[in-house]
Design an enzyme around this catalytic site. Structure first.
Site, PDB file in Angstrom:
ATOM      1  CB  SER A  30      -0.905   0.005   1.231  1.00 22.81           C
ATOM      2  OG  SER A  30      -0.106  -0.087   2.404  1.00 22.81           O
ATOM      3  CG  ASN A 117      -3.738  -4.233  13.814  1.00 19.39           C
ATOM      4  OD1 ASN A 117      -3.206  -4.190  12.704  1.00 19.39           O
ATOM      5  ND2 ASN A 117      -4.136  -5.368  14.368  1.00 19.39           N
ATOM      6  CB  THR A 162     -39.337  27.541  -8.065  1.00 16.86           C
ATOM      7  OG1 THR A 162     -40.446  27.991  -8.844  1.00 16.86           O
ATOM      8  CG2 THR A 162     -39.194  28.441  -6.845  1.00 16.86           C
ATOM      9  CG  HIS A 163     -40.452  24.082 -10.671  1.00 14.27           C
ATOM     10  ND1 HIS A 163     -40.721  22.781 -10.322  1.00 14.27           N
ATOM     11  CD2 HIS A 163     -41.109  24.856  -9.762  1.00 14.27           C
ATOM     12  CE1 HIS A 163     -41.515  22.761  -9.268  1.00 14.27           C
ATOM     13  NE2 HIS A 163     -41.750  24.000  -8.907  1.00 14.27           N
ATOM     14  CB  SER A 284     -14.050  25.328 -28.840  1.00 16.04           C
ATOM     15  OG  SER A 284     -14.136  24.528 -30.006  1.00 16.04           O
ATOM     16  CE  LYS A 290     -18.942  27.151 -26.844  1.00 14.27           C
ATOM     17  NZ  LYS A 290     -19.133  25.708 -27.042  1.00 14.27           N
ATOM     18  CG  ASN A 292     -16.572  26.014 -23.853  1.00 17.31           C
ATOM     19  OD1 ASN A 292     -17.578  26.601 -24.248  1.00 17.31           O
ATOM     20  ND2 ASN A 292     -15.810  25.274 -24.652  1.00 17.31           N
ATOM     21  CD  GLU A 297     -18.489  22.578 -18.802  1.00  9.81           C
ATOM     22  OE1 GLU A 297     -19.006  21.668 -19.451  1.00  9.81           O
ATOM     23  OE2 GLU A 297     -17.771  23.449 -19.311  1.00  9.81           O
ATOM     24  CE1 TYR A 324      -6.042  -2.787   9.737  1.00 12.90           C
ATOM     25  CE2 TYR A 324      -5.239  -5.024   9.388  1.00 12.90           C
ATOM     26  CZ  TYR A 324      -5.366  -3.712   8.967  1.00 12.90           C
ATOM     27  OH  TYR A 324      -4.820  -3.320   7.777  1.00 12.90           O
ATOM     28  CD  GLN A 329      -2.823  -2.317   2.770  1.00 11.55           C
ATOM     29  OE1 GLN A 329      -2.150  -2.692   3.736  1.00 11.55           O
ATOM     30  NE2 GLN A 329      -2.659  -2.821   1.568  1.00 11.55           N
TER      31      GLN A 329
END
Ligand code: ARG
Length: 467
Positions: A30, A117, A162-163, A284, A290, A292, A297, A324, A329
């Protein structure tokens, strides 16, 4: 497959006749992930060595050797001179085995009465407690940026939705302060998680506690923990603190994502409510015109990792018996990913908002669409003693009439409005103008500039007092 002769692990290999299979070795290592714990691991070992000395399990000279050795290990890692060895599995054994090479026999005593541990549970708590400090500082900076912008826009009118349909006029400052509320709750949640996390497992050893005279309170003080764990079995098995933080960070991720979604909508040509700085947008490769909102995002998209990490952790832990299990891990990969996302996104978000410019003219223009003050007209009738249900119906008919003429309600002549109810008089004009109606939302939590100014002031005071 030909058997590859790996050497027997010197730290636990006493009972083994052969080294670990090649694949098993790389499967179980690990180190690439948990080496990030090196600083807290060394800090924990220095404190533990002092506790060993206090228990007279090592001599003063041995303590010095261990401490100097650990400092050297730390230097080597900082200077990128440390040779991480995957066959030593994890950060703990990499550091211990290097320490033995530097400090000799003394270092072979450092793990007396300690287990990986309780060591890993301690390291992870120390690491996360510090990370929470960093994240809460970034949260505070972001909130300050938002509140500062709100302060400049307590009178900037815009449609509220709203919506995603135009609903009622609000101030831009009020909308920004809604974000601040969301982030304030994130701040309080993460600090709360930090308080619960502040318990030291060290001294629980493998699972049953230690027979050695380790002064756990002394250790906790050295390491800066508020409390000492009260059950050794729980101390080495508990990962609630990881789950809780992952959960808090996923809520934060969702908040950042929702804020970004609004920025993206507002920046669209159709809305054109804001401009974002060039710094946080990209172009772009084919369409020259463009610009963006890619960073927004990516923050929106990236928040999915915080959700995935929480789900991963829940699934990882749900069937584990005490105490444990090696499954644990894998908790680090999940939580580190959520931490990385949160740290970077909070900082990026501040930069985005710092450079964001409201297009006040367009925001105002859109307040004269969508019959935005229809509710105010109904309120007007209520004030003239009509029941709200009846008023709702009357205004509904007025809206339908206005739409049939392709007009907004406020564009109708008052004489036309009067045809729908005898209660309508000249004074109705004040209820139709969005610039006037926002002033009426002047109760705690309302959008009236006076209320927003109060909230901004309060928020500025709270944010400046943090820490
Ligand atoms: N690398 C392990 C982890 O992060 C350390 C604990 C290993 N303990 C053990 N008994 N194998 O969970």
């Amino acid at each position: 497959m030909a058997k590859k002769e790996n050497s027997i692990n010197p730290l636990w290999g006493g009972r083994f006749g052969s080294g670990v299979n090649d694949l098993a070795q790389s499967y179980s290592a690990s180190i690439d992930i948990d080496k990030r714990l090196f600083e807290v691991d060394i800090k924990g070992s220095i404190a533990y060595a002092e506790a060993l000395r206090k228990a007279k399990l090592i001599s003063a000279i041995e303590l010095t050797k261990i401490k100097q050795g650990l400092k050297k290990v730390s230097q080597e890692i900082h200077q990128n001179k440390f040779d991480w060895d995957p066959s030593l599995e994890d950060v703990h054994m990499n550091i211990e085995s290097r320490l033995v090479k530097i400090a000799g026999e003394a270092a072979k005593k450092i793990h007396t009465g300690r287990s990986r541990n309780d060591q890993v549970a301690t390291d992870l708590r120390l690491f996360l407690i510090k990370k929470i400090d960093d994240i809460s500082n970034s949260l505070t900076s972001l909130q300050k940026t938002i509140v500062k912008l709100a302060n400049k826009n307590t009178e900037t009118i815009m449609p509220g939705f709203t919506h995603l349909q135009i609903a009622q006029p609000v101030t831009f400052g009020h909308h920004l302060m809604a974000w601040n509320e969301m982030l304030s709750r994130d701040y309080s949640r993460i600090k709360d998680a930090q308080t619960r996390m502040d318990v030291m497992p060290l001294g629980s050893a493998a699972l049953s506690g230690t027979r050695f005279n380790i002064d756990r309170k002394f250790l906790a003080k050295k390491l800066g923990f508020k409390e000492v764990s009260r059950n050794s079995m729980d101390a080495v098995s508990d990962r609630d603190f990881v789950l809780e933080l992952a959960s808090v960070l996923s809520i934060l991720g969702i908040h950042l994502s929702r804020i970004c979604e609004e920025l993206i909508i507002w920046k669209s040509s159709q809305f054109n409510f804001i401009e974002l700085s060039d710094e946080v947008c990209t172009g772009s490769s084919i369409m020259p015109q463009k610009k963006n909102p890619d960073m927004a995002e990516l923050i929106r998209g990236g928040s999915s990792k915080t959700i995935a990490n929480l789900m991963g952790l829940l699934a990882l832990l749900k069937n584990l018996p005490l105490t444990y299990n090696r499954d644990m891990q894998d908790d680090k990969e999940f939580i580190f990913s959520s931490l990385d996302y949160s740290e970077d996104s909070l900082r990026l978000m501040s930069i985005i908002i710092e450079g964001m410019k409201p297009n006040k003219a367009k925001m105002k223009e859109d307040c004269f669409k969508g019959h935005i003050t229809a509710t105010d007209l109904a309120d007007y009738l209520v004030e003239k003693n009509m029941t709200f249900r009846k008023a709702h119906d009357v205004v509904g008919k007025i809206v339908a009439y206005a739409e049939s003429k392709n007009l907004q309600v406020f564009e109708l002549e008052i004489s036309e409005l009067m045809k729908f109810s005898k209660l309508i008089k000249e004074d109705v004009a004040n209820y139709l103008n969005p610039l006037k109606t926002i002033l009426s939302r002047n109760k705690i939590g309302g959008t009236a500039p006076a209320q927003v100014k109060k909230e901004v002031k309060k928020a500025m005071r709270i944010l400046s007092q943090r820490k």
